[in-house]
Design an enzyme around this catalytic site. Structure first.
Site, PDB file in Angstrom:
ATOM      1  CG  ASN A   8      -1.619   1.121   1.289  1.00 54.54           C
ATOM      2  OD1 ASN A   8      -2.010   1.949   0.473  1.00 54.54           O
ATOM      3  ND2 ASN A   8      -2.305   1.195   2.423  1.00 54.54           N
ATOM      4  CD1 TRP A   9       4.036   1.487  -2.148  1.00 57.25           C
ATOM      5  CD2 TRP A   9       3.842   2.026  -4.615  1.00 57.25           C
ATOM      6  NE1 TRP A   9       4.895   0.644  -3.325  1.00 57.25           N
ATOM      7  CE2 TRP A   9       4.778   1.131  -4.628  1.00 57.25           C
ATOM      8  CE3 TRP A   9       3.480   2.726  -5.720  1.00 57.25           C
ATOM      9  CZ2 TRP A   9       5.701   0.618  -5.367  1.00 57.25           C
ATOM     10  CZ3 TRP A   9       4.097   2.305  -6.902  1.00 57.25           C
ATOM     11  CH2 TRP A   9       5.171   1.299  -6.602  1.00 57.25           C
ATOM     12  CE  LYS A  10      -0.360   3.309   4.878  1.00 60.33           C
ATOM     13  NZ  LYS A  10      -0.102   3.389   6.257  1.00 60.33           N
ATOM     14  CG  HIS A  96      -5.845   2.021   5.220  1.00 61.35           C
ATOM     15  ND1 HIS A  96      -5.284   2.673   6.194  1.00 61.35           N
ATOM     16  CD2 HIS A  96      -4.715   1.108   5.317  1.00 61.35           C
ATOM     17  CE1 HIS A  96      -4.160   2.549   6.480  1.00 61.35           C
ATOM     18  NE2 HIS A  96      -3.859   1.441   5.995  1.00 61.35           N
ATOM     19  CD  GLU A  98      -3.113   5.676   6.865  1.00 60.91           C
ATOM     20  OE1 GLU A  98      -2.956   5.574   5.409  1.00 60.91           O
ATOM     21  OE2 GLU A  98      -1.832   5.196   7.223  1.00 60.91           O
ATOM     22  CD  GLU A 169      -3.491  -2.633   7.478  1.00 54.07           C
ATOM     23  OE1 GLU A 169      -2.325  -2.690   7.063  1.00 54.07           O
ATOM     24  OE2 GLU A 169      -4.313  -1.754   7.198  1.00 54.07           O
ATOM     25  N   GLY A 175       2.287   2.157  10.853  1.00 56.05           N
ATOM     26  CA  GLY A 175       3.275   3.253  10.749  1.00 56.05           C
ATOM     27  C   GLY A 175       3.959   3.535  11.987  1.00 56.05           C
ATOM     28  CB  SER A 214       5.208  -2.065  12.074  1.00 60.40           C
ATOM     29  OG  SER A 214       4.687  -0.689  12.400  1.00 60.40           O
ATOM     30  N   GLY A 235       2.764  -1.184   4.533  1.00 63.61           N
ATOM     31  CA  GLY A 235       2.724   0.339   3.909  1.00 63.61           C
ATOM     32  C   GLY A 235       4.137   0.967   3.780  1.00 63.61           C
ATOM     33  N   GLY A 236       4.705   1.399   4.782  1.00 61.99           N
ATOM     34  CA  GLY A 236       6.001   2.100   4.765  1.00 61.99           C
ATOM     35  C   GLY A 236       7.156   1.346   4.085  1.00 61.99           C
TER      36      GLY A 236
HETATM   37  P1  PGA Z   1       2.753   0.060   7.662  1.00 60.51           P
HETATM   38  O1  PGA Z   1       1.310   0.409   7.341  1.00 60.51           O
HETATM   39  O2  PGA Z   1       3.159  -1.271   7.299  1.00 60.51           O
HETATM   40  O3  PGA Z   1       3.479   1.505   7.479  1.00 60.51           O
HETATM   41  O4  PGA Z   1       2.614   0.101   9.378  1.00 60.51           O
HETATM   42  C1  PGA Z   1       0.388  -0.527   6.849  1.00 60.51           C
HETATM   43  C2  PGA Z   1      -1.058  -0.024   6.378  1.00 60.51           C
HETATM   44  O5  PGA Z   1      -1.299   1.133   6.482  1.00 60.51           O
HETATM   45  O6  PGA Z   1      -1.614  -0.728   5.507  1.00 60.51           O
END
Ligand code: PGA
Length: 250
Positions: A8-10, A96, A98, A169, A175, A214, A235-236
């Site tokens: 997930n590149w956000k 998600h 967010e 998640e 993050g 993470s 994500g990251g």
């Molecule tokens: P993260 O994000 O790997 O940076 O913790 C995961 C996500 O939001 O899907």
């Protein structure tokens, strides 16, 4: 069941940056085991260029990070499932944390998106997860159950299992660098599996449950070996080809 390794590149990467990272990933993942598939949730603006970078042999699919539950119409700033399909996507993310926290999306709205996206021919990763406050006050099971019940409310019980995955998640692990421990992951994934079995009967056994929060090259192998973990949502650590390919191949 194929493991689903999702990036997930956000809100990161221009078109050129996205294509550059994907070109590296394609080469690094060309020898990936047949028991795995990868999906890349890229920003809208990079989807078409990324899809054009892939070929029939590549082991990567494209996905949108969001969609609106309508065919078309006056929904400024939104993107329909048909538009995602047109841009070369086969997947979409819903729910998600967010989207829930920053954009105020309710469980009911997420449920509408999930059902509409599936009906439109997209595969869906529905994200769920508790906040630290909810966990500390003993509400883990109730929160996951509510998010699953409402998030899947309109989904046909006869769906094809590879078309839907649930990503657990925990919000406190996204993050933050604080990954959930094996006991916490197994406990939550067991709850999700039992809900899916009740909701979809035998199909519920074959739906994939991903862990996200993470995930790094250093912890991915341990996580994907846990019971009821059928992939990861990253994500990251998915922003660099090298680190995501180490996860996908872990
Ligand atoms: P993260 O994000 O790997 O940076 O913790 C995961 C996500 O939001 O899907």
């Amino acid at each position: 069941m194929q493991l689903l390794m999702a990036a997930n590149w956000k809100m990161n990467k221009t078109c050129a940056e996205a294509v550059d990272t994907l070109t590296q990933l394609k080469a690094q993942l060309s020898g990936m085991d047949a028991d795995r598939e990868c999906v890349l949730f890229a920003p809208f603006t990079a989807l078409t260029a990324c899809a054009e970078t892939l070929d029939n042999n590549s082991r990567i699919s494209m996905g949108g990070q969001n969609c609106y539950p309508a065919k078309d119409g006056a929904f400024t700033g939104e993107c329909s499932p048909a538009m995602l399909l047109d841009a070369g996507c086969t997947w979409v993310l819903t729910g998600h944390s967010e989207r829930r926290a920053i954009f105020g999306e309710s469980d009911a709205f997420i449920g509408k998106k999930t059902a509409f996206a599936l009906e439109s021919g997209l595969k869906v990763v529905l994200c769920i997860g508790e906040t630290l406050e909810e966990r500390d006050s003993g509400q883990l099971a109730a929160v996951l159950e509510r998010q699953l019940r409402e998030g899947l409310a309109g989904v046909d019980v006869a769906l094809s299992a590879p078309n839907l995955a649930v990503a657990y998640e925990p919000v406190w692990a996204i993050g933050t660098g604080r990954v959930a421990g094996p006991k916490e992951i197994v406990e939550a994934h067991t709850l999700v599996r039992s809900f899916l079995r009740q909701r979809f009967s035998t199909q519920g056994h074959d739906l994939r449950i991903l862990y996200g929060g993470s995930v790094k090259p250093e912890n991915a192998r341990e996580i994907i070996r846990l019971d009821n973990v059928n992939g990861v949502l990253v994500g990251g650590a998915s922003l660099q080809a090298e680190s995501f390919s180490r996860i996908a191949l872990a």
